[in-house]
Design a protein around this motif. Sequence first.
Motif, PDB file in Angstrom:
ATOM      1  N   ALA A   1       0.835  -1.208   0.000  1.00 34.97           N
ATOM      2  CA  ALA A   1       0.000   0.000   0.000  1.00 34.97           C
ATOM      3  C   ALA A   1       0.867   1.254   0.000  1.00 34.97           C
ATOM      4  CB  ALA A   1      -0.938  -0.009   1.202  1.00 34.97           C
ATOM      5  N   PHE A   2       1.936   1.232   0.788  1.00 35.23           N
ATOM      6  CA  PHE A   2       2.818   2.397   0.824  1.00 35.23           C
ATOM      7  C   PHE A   2       3.548   2.610  -0.504  1.00 35.23           C
ATOM      8  CE2 PHE A   2       2.445   2.154   5.508  1.00 35.23           C
ATOM      9  CZ  PHE A   2       2.053   3.473   5.724  1.00 35.23           C
ATOM     10  N   THR A   3       3.839   1.532  -1.208  1.00 32.63           N
ATOM     11  CA  THR A   3       4.478   1.718  -2.518  1.00 32.63           C
ATOM     12  C   THR A   3       3.513   2.402  -3.480  1.00 32.63           C
ATOM     13  OG1 THR A   3       3.892  -0.463  -3.420  1.00 32.63           O
ATOM     14  CG2 THR A   3       5.981  -0.301  -2.227  1.00 32.63           C
ATOM     15  N   THR A   4       2.242   2.049  -3.418  1.00 28.90           N
ATOM     16  CA  THR A   4       1.255   2.705  -4.275  1.00 28.90           C
ATOM     17  C   THR A   4       1.146   4.189  -3.925  1.00 28.90           C
ATOM     18  OG1 THR A   4       0.046   0.647  -4.561  1.00 28.90           O
ATOM     19  CG2 THR A   4      -1.155   2.679  -5.039  1.00 28.90           C
ATOM     20  N   LEU A   5       1.188   4.512  -2.647  1.00 30.63           N
ATOM     21  CA  LEU A   5       1.204   5.925  -2.253  1.00 30.63           C
ATOM     22  C   LEU A   5       2.444   6.624  -2.805  1.00 30.63           C
ATOM     23  CD1 LEU A   5       0.003   5.741   1.456  1.00 30.63           C
ATOM     24  CD2 LEU A   5      -1.229   6.687  -0.495  1.00 30.63           C
ATOM     25  N   GLY A   6       3.568   5.925  -2.781  1.00 29.14           N
ATOM     26  CA  GLY A   6       4.795   6.487  -3.343  1.00 29.14           C
ATOM     27  C   GLY A   6       4.666   6.780  -4.825  1.00 29.14           C
ATOM     28  N   TYR A   7       4.020   5.884  -5.559  1.00 30.34           N
ATOM     29  CA  TYR A   7       3.819   6.113  -6.994  1.00 30.34           C
ATOM     30  C   TYR A   7       2.991   7.379  -7.231  1.00 30.34           C
ATOM     31  CZ  TYR A   7       4.788   1.030  -7.295  1.00 30.34           C
ATOM     32  OH  TYR A   7       5.319  -0.223  -7.191  1.00 30.34           O
ATOM     33  N   ALA A   8       2.001   7.578  -6.385  1.00 26.54           N
ATOM     34  CA  ALA A   8       1.101   8.713  -6.557  1.00 26.54           C
ATOM     35  C   ALA A   8       1.726  10.032  -6.104  1.00 26.54           C
ATOM     36  CB  ALA A   8      -0.192   8.473  -5.793  1.00 26.54           C
ATOM     37  N   ALA A   9       2.689   9.966  -5.198  1.00 21.72           N
ATOM     38  CA  ALA A   9       3.214  11.169  -4.565  1.00 21.72           C
ATOM     39  C   ALA A   9       4.347  11.846  -5.332  1.00 21.72           C
ATOM     40  CB  ALA A   9       3.691  10.840  -3.152  1.00 21.72           C
ATOM     41  N   THR A  10       4.977  11.136  -6.249  1.00 13.43           N
ATOM     42  CA  THR A  10       6.164  11.714  -6.878  1.00 13.43           C
ATOM     43  C   THR A  10       6.364  11.186  -8.289  1.00 13.43           C
ATOM     44  OG1 THR A  10       8.549  12.077  -6.582  1.00 13.43           O
ATOM     45  CG2 THR A  10       7.711   9.903  -6.004  1.00 13.43           C
ATOM     46  N   SER A  11       7.160  11.912  -9.032  1.00 11.35           N
ATOM     47  CA  SER A  11       7.617  11.408 -10.326  1.00 11.35           C
ATOM     48  C   SER A  11       9.139  11.316 -10.332  1.00 11.35           C
ATOM     49  CB  SER A  11       7.116  12.290 -11.471  1.00 11.35           C
ATOM     50  OG  SER A  11       7.627  13.600 -11.345  1.00 11.35           O
ATOM     51  N   SER A  12       9.743  11.424  -9.148  1.00 12.22           N
ATOM     52  CA  SER A  12      11.194  11.290  -9.012  1.00 12.22           C
ATOM     53  C   SER A  12      11.622   9.861  -9.348  1.00 12.22           C
ATOM     54  CB  SER A  12      11.618  11.628  -7.581  1.00 12.22           C
ATOM     55  OG  SER A  12      12.920  11.147  -7.312  1.00 12.22           O
ATOM     56  N   PHE A  13      12.516   9.733 -10.294  1.00 13.78           N
ATOM     57  CA  PHE A  13      12.963   8.404 -10.705  1.00 13.78           C
ATOM     58  C   PHE A  13      13.519   7.616  -9.525  1.00 13.78           C
ATOM     59  CE2 PHE A  13      16.382   5.632 -12.412  1.00 13.78           C
ATOM     60  CZ  PHE A  13      15.568   4.733 -13.081  1.00 13.78           C
ATOM     61  N   ALA A  14      14.352   8.244  -8.711  1.00 13.47           N
ATOM     62  CA  ALA A  14      14.976   7.542  -7.575  1.00 13.47           C
ATOM     63  C   ALA A  14      13.917   7.027  -6.592  1.00 13.47           C
ATOM     64  CB  ALA A  14      15.962   8.462  -6.861  1.00 13.47           C
ATOM     65  N   VAL A  15      12.924   7.844  -6.293  1.00 10.24           N
ATOM     66  CA  VAL A  15      11.878   7.429  -5.362  1.00 10.24           C
ATOM     67  C   VAL A  15      11.028   6.319  -5.982  1.00 10.24           C
ATOM     68  CG1 VAL A  15       9.828   8.178  -4.079  1.00 10.24           C
ATOM     69  CG2 VAL A  15      11.846   9.655  -4.205  1.00 10.24           C
ATOM     70  N   LEU A  16      10.738   6.451  -7.274  1.00 11.12           N
ATOM     71  CA  LEU A  16       9.962   5.414  -7.949  1.00 11.12           C
ATOM     72  C   LEU A  16      10.719   4.086  -7.995  1.00 11.12           C
ATOM     73  CD1 LEU A  16       8.390   7.497 -10.858  1.00 11.12           C
ATOM     74  CD2 LEU A  16       7.206   6.553  -8.857  1.00 11.12           C
ATOM     75  N   VAL A  17      12.024   4.123  -8.209  1.00 15.57           N
ATOM     76  CA  VAL A  17      12.822   2.886  -8.188  1.00 15.57           C
ATOM     77  C   VAL A  17      12.770   2.266  -6.793  1.00 15.57           C
ATOM     78  CG1 VAL A  17      15.155   1.923  -8.306  1.00 15.57           C
ATOM     79  CG2 VAL A  17      14.350   3.425 -10.109  1.00 15.57           C
TER      80      VAL A  17
ATOM     81  N   ALA B   1      10.677  -1.935  -3.246  1.00 12.22           N
ATOM     82  CA  ALA B   1       9.863  -2.284  -2.073  1.00 12.22           C
ATOM     83  C   ALA B   1       8.663  -3.133  -2.495  1.00 12.22           C
ATOM     84  CB  ALA B   1       9.399  -1.022  -1.350  1.00 12.22           C
ATOM     85  N   TRP B   2       8.053  -2.795  -3.641  1.00 12.95           N
ATOM     86  CA  TRP B   2       6.932  -3.602  -4.130  1.00 12.95           C
ATOM     87  C   TRP B   2       7.405  -5.018  -4.444  1.00 12.95           C
ATOM     88  CZ3 TRP B   2       2.233  -4.908  -4.070  1.00 12.95           C
ATOM     89  CH2 TRP B   2       1.730  -5.815  -5.000  1.00 12.95           C
ATOM     90  N   GLY B   3       8.573  -5.166  -5.037  1.00  9.07           N
ATOM     91  CA  GLY B   3       9.098  -6.503  -5.329  1.00  9.07           C
ATOM     92  C   GLY B   3       9.238  -7.326  -4.056  1.00  9.07           C
TER      93      GLY B   3
END
Length: 127
Positions: free
Chosen positions: A83-99, A104-106
């Motif tokens: 759930a927190f990874t999905t929030l991360g996807y929604a909160a930023t477009s920063s490549f480093a944060v998305l990676v 974390a999702w993996g």
Amino acid sequence: MSVRPHPTIVAISAATAFSLLGDQMLYAVLPAYFTQLGLSAIEVGILLSANRWIRLLTNQLAHAASPRLPPRVLLAGAFTLGAFTTLGYAATSSFAVLVAARLAWGLAWSFIRHIGVLEVIAHAPAD
């Protein structure tokens, strides 16, 4: 004659389906909107594959943890992390944060898949 599935199987199935929404959203959104997000095509490829690469390691971690901790604890932690990874996807477009979120999702998916399958096997009728 209809056989009702065990409530544990229903709960794990529903939670797994819901947890996949954030992951699957990326497969639809990133290829179509990567330029608007400030990402390059190669970054999209890295993002969409990062969760698979990390699972080469985390699948073994899930396997090793499964006999040591209660399945409910492992699944609750994995679903929460997902759930927190999905929030991360929604909160930023920063490549480093998305990676980081994809990695974390993996990890979360390794546990969801491994423990989920074990729980379904444990609660499914033998026939």
